[in-house]
Motif scaffolding. Structure first.
Motif, short mmCIF file in Angstrom:
data_model
loop_
_atom_site.label_atom_id
_atom_site.label_comp_id
_atom_site.label_asym_id
_atom_site.label_seq_id
_atom_site.Cartn_x
_atom_site.Cartn_y
_atom_site.Cartn_z
N ILE B 216 0.82 -1.22 0.00
CA ILE B 216 0.00 0.00 0.00
C ILE B 216 0.85 1.27 0.00
O ILE B 216 0.63 2.19 -0.78
N LEU B 217 1.80 1.32 0.88
CA LEU B 217 2.53 2.57 1.11
C LEU B 217 3.31 3.10 -0.09
O LEU B 217 3.40 4.31 -0.26
N PRO B 218 3.88 2.24 -0.94
CA PRO B 218 4.66 2.80 -2.07
C PRO B 218 3.81 3.47 -3.14
O PRO B 218 4.35 4.13 -4.02
N GLN B 219 2.49 3.34 -3.08
CA GLN B 219 1.66 3.93 -4.14
C GLN B 219 1.83 5.45 -4.16
O GLN B 219 1.90 6.09 -3.10
N LEU B 220 1.82 5.98 -5.37
CA LEU B 220 2.12 7.41 -5.55
C LEU B 220 1.22 8.32 -4.71
O LEU B 220 1.70 9.22 -3.99
N LEU B 221 -0.09 8.08 -4.78
CA LEU B 221 -1.00 8.98 -4.06
C LEU B 221 -0.91 8.80 -2.55
O LEU B 221 -1.08 9.76 -1.79
N VAL B 222 -0.64 7.59 -2.16
CA VAL B 222 -0.48 7.35 -0.72
C VAL B 222 0.73 8.12 -0.21
O VAL B 222 0.68 8.81 0.82
N ARG B 223 1.81 8.04 -0.95
CA ARG B 223 3.02 8.77 -0.54
C ARG B 223 2.77 10.28 -0.54
O ARG B 223 3.24 10.99 0.35
N ALA B 224 2.01 10.73 -1.54
CA ALA B 224 1.72 12.17 -1.60
C ALA B 224 0.92 12.60 -0.37
O ALA B 224 1.19 13.65 0.23
N ARG B 225 -0.05 11.81 0.01
CA ARG B 225 -0.87 12.17 1.18
C ARG B 225 -0.02 12.16 2.45
O ARG B 225 -0.14 13.04 3.30
N LEU B 226 0.81 11.15 2.54
CA LEU B 226 1.63 11.06 3.76
C LEU B 226 2.66 12.19 3.80
O LEU B 226 2.97 12.71 4.87
N ARG B 227 3.15 12.57 2.64
CA ARG B 227 4.10 13.68 2.59
C ARG B 227 3.43 14.96 3.08
O ARG B 227 3.98 15.72 3.89
N ASN B 228 2.20 15.19 2.62
CA ASN B 228 1.45 16.38 3.06
C ASN B 228 1.16 16.32 4.57
O ASN B 228 1.24 17.34 5.27
N PHE B 229 0.83 15.14 5.01
CA PHE B 229 0.53 14.94 6.44
C PHE B 229 1.76 15.32 7.27
O PHE B 229 1.68 16.07 8.24
N ARG B 231 4.27 17.15 6.36
CA ARG B 231 4.63 18.56 6.17
C ARG B 231 3.85 19.45 7.15
O ARG B 231 4.40 20.37 7.74
N ARG B 232 2.57 19.11 7.31
CA ARG B 232 1.75 19.92 8.23
C ARG B 232 2.29 19.84 9.66
O ARG B 232 2.27 20.82 10.40
N ILE B 233 2.79 18.69 10.01
CA ILE B 233 3.34 18.53 11.38
C ILE B 233 4.70 19.25 11.49
O ILE B 233 4.96 19.95 12.47
N TYR B 234 5.51 19.10 10.49
CA TYR B 234 6.83 19.75 10.51
C TYR B 234 6.68 21.28 10.57
O TYR B 234 7.47 21.96 11.22
N GLN B 235 5.70 21.79 9.85
CA GLN B 235 5.52 23.25 9.86
C GLN B 235 5.21 23.74 11.27
O GLN B 235 5.65 24.81 11.68
N GLN B 236 4.46 22.95 12.00
CA GLN B 236 4.16 23.34 13.38
C GLN B 236 5.40 23.18 14.27
O GLN B 236 5.61 23.97 15.19
N LEU B 237 6.18 22.15 13.97
CA LEU B 237 7.41 21.96 14.76
C LEU B 237 8.40 23.11 14.53
O LEU B 237 9.18 23.44 15.41
N ASP B 238 8.32 23.71 13.36
CA ASP B 238 9.17 24.88 13.11
C ASP B 238 8.92 25.94 14.18
O ASP B 238 9.85 26.61 14.65
N ASP B 239 7.64 26.11 14.52
CA ASP B 239 7.30 27.15 15.50
C ASP B 239 7.79 26.80 16.91
O ASP B 239 7.81 27.65 17.79
N ALA B 240 8.11 25.53 17.11
CA ALA B 240 8.59 25.11 18.43
C ALA B 240 10.09 24.85 18.41
O ALA B 240 10.65 24.36 19.39
N SER B 241 10.74 25.20 17.31
CA SER B 241 12.13 24.78 17.17
C SER B 241 13.07 25.48 18.17
O SER B 241 14.19 25.02 18.37
N HIS B 242 12.61 26.58 18.76
CA HIS B 242 13.45 27.22 19.80
C HIS B 242 13.70 26.25 20.96
O HIS B 242 14.65 26.42 21.72
N LEU B 243 12.83 25.24 21.09
CA LEU B 243 13.00 24.27 22.17
C LEU B 243 14.16 23.32 21.89
O LEU B 243 14.81 22.81 22.80
N PHE B 244 14.40 23.05 20.61
CA PHE B 244 15.43 22.07 20.25
C PHE B 244 16.74 22.73 19.87
O PHE B 244 17.80 22.16 20.03
N PHE B 245 16.61 23.93 19.31
CA PHE B 245 17.80 24.65 18.84
C PHE B 245 17.86 26.00 19.54
O PHE B 245 17.73 27.04 18.88
#
Lengths: 140, 258
Positions: B216-229, B231-245
């Motif tokens: 299932i996972l290697p399918q193009l659209l599945v990967r695209a959805r997971l990539r977007n998923f 990305r949304r989390i990483y964008q929020q982690l950017d706002d918290a990056s002062h905690l790690f860096f």
């Protein structure tokens, strides 16, 4: 009286009383008694309020000591007849806390194994948020 | 050298604690950090399943957690990510209460407590138990995991949680609900989304780390959805990056993900 101070009718107003006594200069006990009467219709003596806070301080010191030793949480101790203190009125560092070890920011919550969070109505929530924002504004 | 210890705490089992930790690991790595991973969950070892390089720490007694501070003080690890046992209770919390936070701060060792909140009241209760004890000795990063429902009333509307948010200023990351089929596959194959979408061995059906990807996972659209998923989390982690860096401010700001 031994054990934890669960029964006082002042318990719901602990936070407010503590805040008044935290002011510099502290709000006089006499005025606190008057305020309780005017605002909530509660009749108390000056000694009653004083004893309430003193007992809470003792309770807090005990909680702090217990938190450093591997004993069960506070709410799991004691007799079944005791009613737990509502979480909104539990204060970690009330009057007389050691300011050298007290945290810079307060967070009034004590460990509990059972659910004891207080759900608020939208109005209560808005009022609390406003109050906390104002407090933060005063601190900065 | 400064060191930041990130630890998952107070989480009720199944509240997405290890999911949050996994996103953190892959986010940090994507940003050039090499966090030292410590698996202190001796019941599930979930962390080790996904990241075999994680150090499995046998928890024989409370002081077994001392290794966290020893590693931080060694100066070898700027970032330490420790996954504690689900339902971590009073005993481990008491270990934290013995930690001389002020002294460690003077030695440039700081702590970030990672909470994971779901719509389950217990997940909020168990996290606030820790906050109530640790208070402002540590910083907080709270993952709001929507896997069990879109609303988190015990985190949004309770007196205690509001007071926590207003007084201790936690950073927040919302993890949206992920398609159950994808979630199950990722769990079954011990894969992070990052491993999947970064794979250059898709034709061979292998992840970036050589794990099998299934059908299932290697399918193009599945990967695209997971990539977007992700990305949304990483964008929020950017706002918290002062905690790690902490020394570099919000390092992740402005970085394009995915």
């Amino acid at each position: 009286m031994s054990g934890l101070p669960f029964q006082s009718k002042l318990a719901p107003f602990e936070r407010e009383i503590v805040e008044l006594r935290r002011q510099r200069p502290p709000f006089p006990y006499r005025r606190i008694v008057e305020l309780l009467k005017e605002k909530y219709g509660i009749e108390m003596t000056i000694n009653g309020v004083f004893a309430f806070l003193r007992t809470r301080r003792k309770w807090d010191r005990r909680a702090a000591a217990e938190s450093k030793t591997p004993t069960p949480p506070i709410h799991s101790q004691g007799s079944h007849s005791r009613q737990p203190v509502p979480p909104t009125v539990i204060t970690h560092h009330p009057l007389g806390s050691d300011s050298s070890t007290a945290p810079r920011k307060r967070f009034n919550y004590t460990y509990s194994n059972t659910y004891n969070l207080t759900r608020l109505t939208p109005e209560e929530k808005a009022a609390l948020e406003k109050r906390l924002d104002e407090e933060k504004g005063r601190q900065t | 050298m400064s060191s930041t210890i990130l630890f998952t705490a107070g989480a009720k089992g199944g509240s997405g604690k290890s999911t949050a930790a996994r996103f953190l690991v892959t986010y940090l790595r994507e940003h050039g950090a090499d966090p030292f991973l410590m698996d202190l969950d001796d019941e599930n070892r979930t962390f080790s399943r996904f990241f075999p390089e994680a150090r499995s720490v046998p928890i024989k007694k409370k002081s077994s957690h001392d290794v966290l501070v020893h590693n931080a003080l060694s100066g070898n690890y700027p970032l330490i990510l420790a996954d504690l046992k689900a339902g971590t209770g009073r005993e481990v919390l008491e270990w934290f209460l013995d930690v001389p936070f002020e002294e460690l701060r003077a030695n440039q060792v700081t702590f970030v407590c990672i909470g994971s909140i779901t719509s389950s009241p217990d997940s909020v209760q168990s996290f606030l138990n820790w906050v109530g004890e640790l208070r402002d000795q540590v910083s907080y990063l709270v993952f709001k995991n929507l896997k069990d429902g879109e609303t988190l009333p015990d985190y949004e509307d309770t007196h205690e949680a509001i007071e926590f948010r207003k007084t201790l200023n936690p950073s927040h990351v919302t993890i949206p609900r992920l398609d159950e089929e994808y979630q199950t596959e990722l769990e079954r194959l011990n894969l992070t989304i990052s491993e999947l979408i970064d794979s250059d061995q898709l034709q061979q059906g292998l992840s970036a780390r050589g794990k099998p990807l299934g059908d299932i996972l290697p399918q193009l659209l599945v990967r695209a959805r997971l990539r977007n998923f992700q990305r949304r989390i990483y964008q929020q982690l950017d706002d918290a990056s002062h905690l790690f860096f902490p020394a570099q401010g919000q390092k992740g700001k402005g970085i394009a993900h995915g």
